[in-house]
Write a protein that holds these residues in place. Structure first.
Motif, short mmCIF file in Angstrom:
data_model
loop_
_atom_site.label_atom_id
_atom_site.label_comp_id
_atom_site.label_asym_id
_atom_site.label_seq_id
_atom_site.Cartn_x
_atom_site.Cartn_y
_atom_site.Cartn_z
N PRO A 152 0.81 -1.23 0.00
CA PRO A 152 0.00 0.00 0.00
C PRO A 152 0.84 1.27 0.00
O PRO A 152 0.48 2.26 -0.66
N VAL A 153 1.96 1.27 0.73
CA VAL A 153 2.84 2.44 0.75
C VAL A 153 3.44 2.66 -0.63
O VAL A 153 3.47 3.79 -1.15
N GLN A 154 3.92 1.58 -1.26
CA GLN A 154 4.49 1.67 -2.60
C GLN A 154 3.46 2.18 -3.61
O GLN A 154 3.76 3.03 -4.45
N ARG A 155 2.24 1.71 -3.50
CA ARG A 155 1.20 2.11 -4.44
C ARG A 155 0.87 3.59 -4.29
O ARG A 155 0.71 4.31 -5.29
N ARG A 156 0.80 4.09 -3.06
CA ARG A 156 0.51 5.51 -2.85
C ARG A 156 1.66 6.39 -3.36
O ARG A 156 1.41 7.43 -3.98
N ASN A 178 10.79 3.32 -9.84
CA ASN A 178 12.09 3.21 -9.17
C ASN A 178 12.18 4.13 -7.96
O ASN A 178 12.66 3.74 -6.89
N LEU A 179 11.72 5.38 -8.13
CA LEU A 179 11.77 6.34 -7.02
C LEU A 179 10.85 5.90 -5.89
O LEU A 179 11.23 5.94 -4.72
N ALA A 180 9.63 5.46 -6.24
CA ALA A 180 8.69 5.01 -5.21
C ALA A 180 9.23 3.79 -4.47
O ALA A 180 9.14 3.72 -3.23
N ALA A 181 9.80 2.83 -5.21
CA ALA A 181 10.37 1.64 -4.56
C ALA A 181 11.55 2.00 -3.68
O ALA A 181 11.72 1.43 -2.60
N GLY A 182 12.38 2.95 -4.14
CA GLY A 182 13.53 3.37 -3.33
C GLY A 182 13.11 4.02 -2.04
O GLY A 182 13.68 3.75 -0.97
N ILE A 183 12.08 4.88 -2.09
CA ILE A 183 11.60 5.53 -0.87
C ILE A 183 10.96 4.51 0.07
O ILE A 183 11.18 4.54 1.29
N THR A 184 10.19 3.60 -0.49
CA THR A 184 9.57 2.55 0.34
C THR A 184 10.65 1.70 1.00
O THR A 184 10.53 1.33 2.18
N LEU A 185 11.69 1.35 0.25
CA LEU A 185 12.79 0.57 0.82
C LEU A 185 13.48 1.33 1.95
O LEU A 185 13.86 0.74 2.97
N LEU A 186 13.63 2.63 1.78
CA LEU A 186 14.23 3.45 2.84
C LEU A 186 13.35 3.44 4.08
O LEU A 186 13.85 3.37 5.22
N ILE A 187 12.04 3.50 3.89
CA ILE A 187 11.11 3.42 5.03
C ILE A 187 11.25 2.09 5.76
O ILE A 187 11.27 2.03 6.99
N VAL A 188 11.36 1.00 4.99
CA VAL A 188 11.56 -0.32 5.59
C VAL A 188 12.84 -0.35 6.41
O VAL A 188 12.89 -0.89 7.53
#
Length: 365
Positions: A45-49, A59-69
């Motif tokens: 859900p975070v990645q989708r938003r 790529n940017l969304a996945a990178g930010i989500t990975l940083l959150i993880v």
């Protein structure tokens, strides 16, 4: 046998062989791949938003989500693990030196018991408390030695752990970025009706969410609160006991009370009445109610497995998969029960249409 049938069977054999070989190669990193998949499901859900906010820049969304993880999951776990290993070493030294003696605490509790309790114990054949004290002391030292050995072994395998962590994060990035596409492609490969596919996918996501986001978060909260109260009351090894309470909270019918309740009893019978009352009230009113408060918020109205199924599947998962079995065990149990729930409807579908044409499924078994 015609050529097409021969070719198809040969293809199935080849498909089975290459699949087994591929999974055999991945086996050393099954834990990293499993947790990458679990985290991808949790943070989808975070990645989708983020992806909708950045207009499809995956790529940017996945990178930010990975940083959150990393910030809210990985780094805190590493810090807690390092502190836990240090505390385990300290507690083990105190056990070996005799400074921390469970047998002595048991003797203090036994001496504070009224004579009627001693009479009942004698009737039951456990009147000789010295033997119990000695066994408790030996068991505590043996258990401490085992835990300390595991902690040392974990520290010696730091390089392997770092490689596994790197593999997990690397795979997690691509699962976050391409997870929806991979799920759609994988769904096409499953030889089931569309409704059955949706049922299994929903069940998989529900169990991952309920087990990780629900059970584990609730257990961590209970363990953290229990460890905090132990620290406030001045109990040695608060972090270690908090982690133990976290692990026990994952098991139905066991729970964190297996740790805090004996400590509260010890306080009460040895004269520390205020500490005993505070710990008892906190354990019952705070730790005990966390499950009822947090679980509906985190899991919602998702159907959960019966407690006895969770207990047995969790213990079985632990024995087979180690610590990862806390999630893999209940997941396997949920998929097993889901498959058998679908079995009657699958039989009816085949009887209604043995040629295999897709038939509408009403979702009822």
């Amino acid at each position: 046998m015609n050529n097409s049938s021969l070719y198809f069977r040969s293809f199935l054999i080849m498909l089975a062989l290459v699949t087994v070989g591929f999974f055999w190669i991945l086996l050393p990193y099954y834990a990293a791949l499993f947790w990458a998949t679990a985290l991808a499901v949790l943070f989808h859900p975070v990645q989708r938003r983020l992806q909708s906010k950045f207009r499809g820049r995956g790529n940017l969304a996945a990178g930010i989500t990975l940083l959150i993880v990393l910030l809210i999951v990985i780094i805190p776990m590493i810090l807690i693990g390092a502190a836990l290993i240090q505390e385990i070493a300290t507690v083990y030294k105190r056990l070996v030196s005799g400074e921390f003696n469970l047998g002595m605490y048991f003797t203090q509790i036994a001496n504070a018991m009224p004579p009627s309790v001693h009479s009942v114990l004698s009737t039951l054949g456990v009147g000789d408390l010295s033997g119990i004290q000695e066994r408790l002391t030996q068991g505590a030292v043996a258990g401490g030695r085992f835990v300390a050995t595991q902690a040392v072994s974990l520290g010696q395998n730091t390089a392997q752990l770092l490689i596994g962590l790197g593999v997990m994060l690397y795979v997690l990035f691509f699962l976050l970025r391409d997870g929806a596409q991979l799920a759609r492609h994988s769904k096409q490969l499953i030889p089931l009706s569309e409704e059955h596919k949706q049922h299994f996918i929903r069940k998989f996501a529900t169990v991952i969410r309920a087990t990780v986001k629900g059970n584990i978060v609730v257990a961590i909260t209970q363990g953290a609160l229990g460890g905090l109260m132990f620290w406030v009351l001045g109990i040695q090894g608060a972090l270690l006991w908090g982690v133990v309470m976290t692990l026990l909270s994952l098991l139905p019918a066991v729970g964190a009370a297996l740790i805090w309740a004996p400590v509260a009893v010890y306080f009460l019978v040895t004269g520390a009445i205020m500490q005993g009352i505070v710990l008892t009230l906190f354990g019952v009113l705070v730790i005990g109610l966390i499950d009822n408060i947090l679980r509906p918020i985190l899991v919602g109205k998702d159907t959960k497995l019966p407690d006895w199924v969770i207990l047995v599947s969790t213990l079985g998962g632990l024995s087979v998969f180690g610590l990862n079995g806390f999630v893999i065990g209940p997941l396997a149990a949920a998929l097993f029960m889901s498959a058998w729930d679908l079995f009657p409807s699958a039989v009816r579908l085949y009887q209604d249409d043995p040629n295999g044409n897709d038939t509408k499924y009403d979702g009822k078994s």
